[in-house]
Design a protein around this motif. Structure first.
Motif, mmCIF file in Angstrom:
data_model
loop_
_atom_site.group_PDB
_atom_site.id
_atom_site.type_symbol
_atom_site.label_atom_id
_atom_site.label_comp_id
_atom_site.label_asym_id
_atom_site.label_seq_id
_atom_site.Cartn_x
_atom_site.Cartn_y
_atom_site.Cartn_z
ATOM 1 N N SER A 194 20.935 -38.448 18.658
ATOM 2 C CA SER A 194 21.701 -37.055 18.076
ATOM 3 C C SER A 194 21.177 -35.813 18.668
ATOM 4 C CB SER A 194 21.531 -37.183 16.600
ATOM 5 O OG SER A 194 20.051 -36.926 16.221
ATOM 6 N N VAL A 195 19.915 -35.795 19.004
ATOM 7 C CA VAL A 195 19.419 -34.380 19.640
ATOM 8 C C VAL A 195 20.036 -34.251 21.041
ATOM 9 C CG1 VAL A 195 17.329 -33.313 20.460
ATOM 10 C CG2 VAL A 195 17.190 -34.872 18.617
ATOM 11 N N PHE A 196 20.129 -35.150 21.701
ATOM 12 C CA PHE A 196 21.086 -35.036 23.071
ATOM 13 C C PHE A 196 22.420 -34.773 22.795
ATOM 14 C CE2 PHE A 196 17.436 -37.728 24.316
ATOM 15 C CZ PHE A 196 16.710 -37.050 24.985
ATOM 16 N N LEU A 197 23.201 -35.236 21.632
ATOM 17 C CA LEU A 197 24.432 -35.196 21.483
ATOM 18 C C LEU A 197 24.792 -33.512 21.012
ATOM 19 C CD1 LEU A 197 25.606 -38.091 19.550
ATOM 20 C CD2 LEU A 197 26.243 -37.360 21.750
ATOM 21 N N ALA A 198 23.530 -33.045 20.113
ATOM 22 C CA ALA A 198 23.726 -31.734 19.610
ATOM 23 C C ALA A 198 23.555 -30.644 20.947
ATOM 24 C CB ALA A 198 22.614 -31.362 18.662
ATOM 25 N N ILE A 199 22.749 -30.952 21.868
ATOM 26 C CA ILE A 199 22.470 -30.223 23.124
ATOM 27 C C ILE A 199 23.689 -30.266 23.909
ATOM 28 C CG2 ILE A 199 21.176 -30.050 25.319
ATOM 29 C CD1 ILE A 199 18.620 -30.909 23.588
ATOM 30 N N ALA A 200 24.422 -31.195 23.917
ATOM 31 C CA ALA A 200 25.637 -31.475 24.737
ATOM 32 C C ALA A 200 26.772 -30.652 23.882
ATOM 33 C CB ALA A 200 26.011 -32.864 24.859
ATOM 34 N N VAL A 201 26.519 -30.660 22.826
ATOM 35 C CA VAL A 201 27.656 -29.664 21.892
ATOM 36 C C VAL A 201 27.518 -28.042 22.179
ATOM 37 C CG1 VAL A 201 28.342 -29.025 19.588
ATOM 38 C CG2 VAL A 201 28.425 -31.347 20.151
ATOM 39 N N ALA A 202 26.076 -27.890 22.395
ATOM 40 C CA ALA A 202 25.655 -26.581 22.571
ATOM 41 C C ALA A 202 26.200 -26.074 23.965
ATOM 42 C CB ALA A 202 24.125 -26.290 22.261
ATOM 43 N N ILE A 203 25.785 -26.837 24.837
ATOM 44 C CA ILE A 203 26.292 -26.590 26.296
ATOM 45 C C ILE A 203 27.659 -26.539 26.377
ATOM 46 C CG2 ILE A 203 26.466 -27.464 28.575
ATOM 47 C CD1 ILE A 203 23.562 -28.459 28.041
ATOM 48 N N ARG A 204 28.348 -27.427 25.809
ATOM 49 C CA ARG A 204 30.077 -27.259 25.692
ATOM 50 C C ARG A 204 30.470 -25.838 25.127
ATOM 51 N NH1 ARG A 204 33.358 -31.358 22.488
ATOM 52 N NH2 ARG A 204 32.622 -29.988 20.985
ATOM 53 N N HIS A 205 29.792 -25.416 24.189
ATOM 54 C CA HIS A 205 30.075 -24.174 23.238
ATOM 55 C C HIS A 205 30.000 -23.223 24.085
ATOM 56 C CE1 HIS A 205 29.284 -20.729 20.399
ATOM 57 N NE2 HIS A 205 30.542 -21.407 19.958
ATOM 58 N N LYS A 206 28.832 -23.122 25.015
ATOM 59 C CA LYS A 206 28.453 -21.851 25.793
ATOM 60 C C LYS A 206 29.502 -21.821 26.961
ATOM 61 C CE LYS A 206 23.730 -21.029 24.904
ATOM 62 N NZ LYS A 206 22.832 -20.319 25.335
ATOM 63 N N GLN A 207 29.956 -22.992 27.554
ATOM 64 C CA GLN A 207 30.955 -23.119 28.621
ATOM 65 C C GLN A 207 32.282 -22.579 28.226
ATOM 66 O OE1 GLN A 207 30.653 -26.967 29.769
ATOM 67 N NE2 GLN A 207 29.165 -26.734 31.511
ATOM 68 N N ARG A 208 32.516 -22.855 26.948
ATOM 69 C CA ARG A 208 33.900 -22.451 26.382
ATOM 70 C C ARG A 208 33.818 -20.956 26.078
ATOM 71 N NH1 ARG A 208 35.851 -26.890 21.912
ATOM 72 N NH2 ARG A 208 36.250 -28.632 23.362
ATOM 73 N N LEU A 209 32.916 -20.529 25.541
ATOM 74 C CA LEU A 209 32.574 -19.036 25.385
ATOM 75 C C LEU A 209 32.860 -18.299 26.647
ATOM 76 C CD1 LEU A 209 30.021 -18.595 22.804
ATOM 77 C CD2 LEU A 209 32.248 -18.169 22.457
ATOM 78 N N ALA A 210 32.047 -18.775 27.950
ATOM 79 C CA ALA A 210 32.261 -18.136 28.992
ATOM 80 C C ALA A 210 33.630 -18.140 29.617
ATOM 81 C CB ALA A 210 31.340 -18.846 30.071
ATOM 82 N N ALA A 211 34.504 -19.540 29.720
ATOM 83 C CA ALA A 211 35.596 -19.594 29.939
ATOM 84 C C ALA A 211 36.569 -18.653 29.169
ATOM 85 C CB ALA A 211 36.080 -20.853 30.041
#
Length: 80
Positions: A47-64
């Motif tokens: 779950s820690v790695f899943l949460a980090i993946a969600v955080a990275i995806r969230h930052k990429q969506r904000l940048a886009a």
């Protein structure tokens, strides 16, 4: 008898901080804390790695969404 349950108690003692960390990571990126806390309890190490993946995806969506513009700089004393 204690020697039989001690390993499970140690795993539980490690599981709770990992679940809290998972919930914190997800909550800091706009997700629901309780949902991710339960995911963290069910899948303690993954779950820690899943949460980090969600955080990275969230930052990429904000940048886009910004279209390549730089991120706004918070005012002094203001946090993201």
């Amino acid at each position: 008898m204690l020697y039989r349950i001690l390993p499970y108690l140690l795993l539980y003692a490690l599981n709770v901080p990992l679940a809290l960390l998972t919930g914190y990571i997800a909550y800091s990126h706009g997700q629901r804390f309780l949902r991710w806390l339960l995911i963290g309890l069910a899948l303690p190490f993954v779950s820690v790695f899943l949460a980090i993946a969600v955080a990275i995806r969230h930052k990429q969506r904000l940048a886009a969404a910004r279209g390549g513009a730089p991120a706004p700089v918070p005012a002094p004393g203001e946090f993201e």
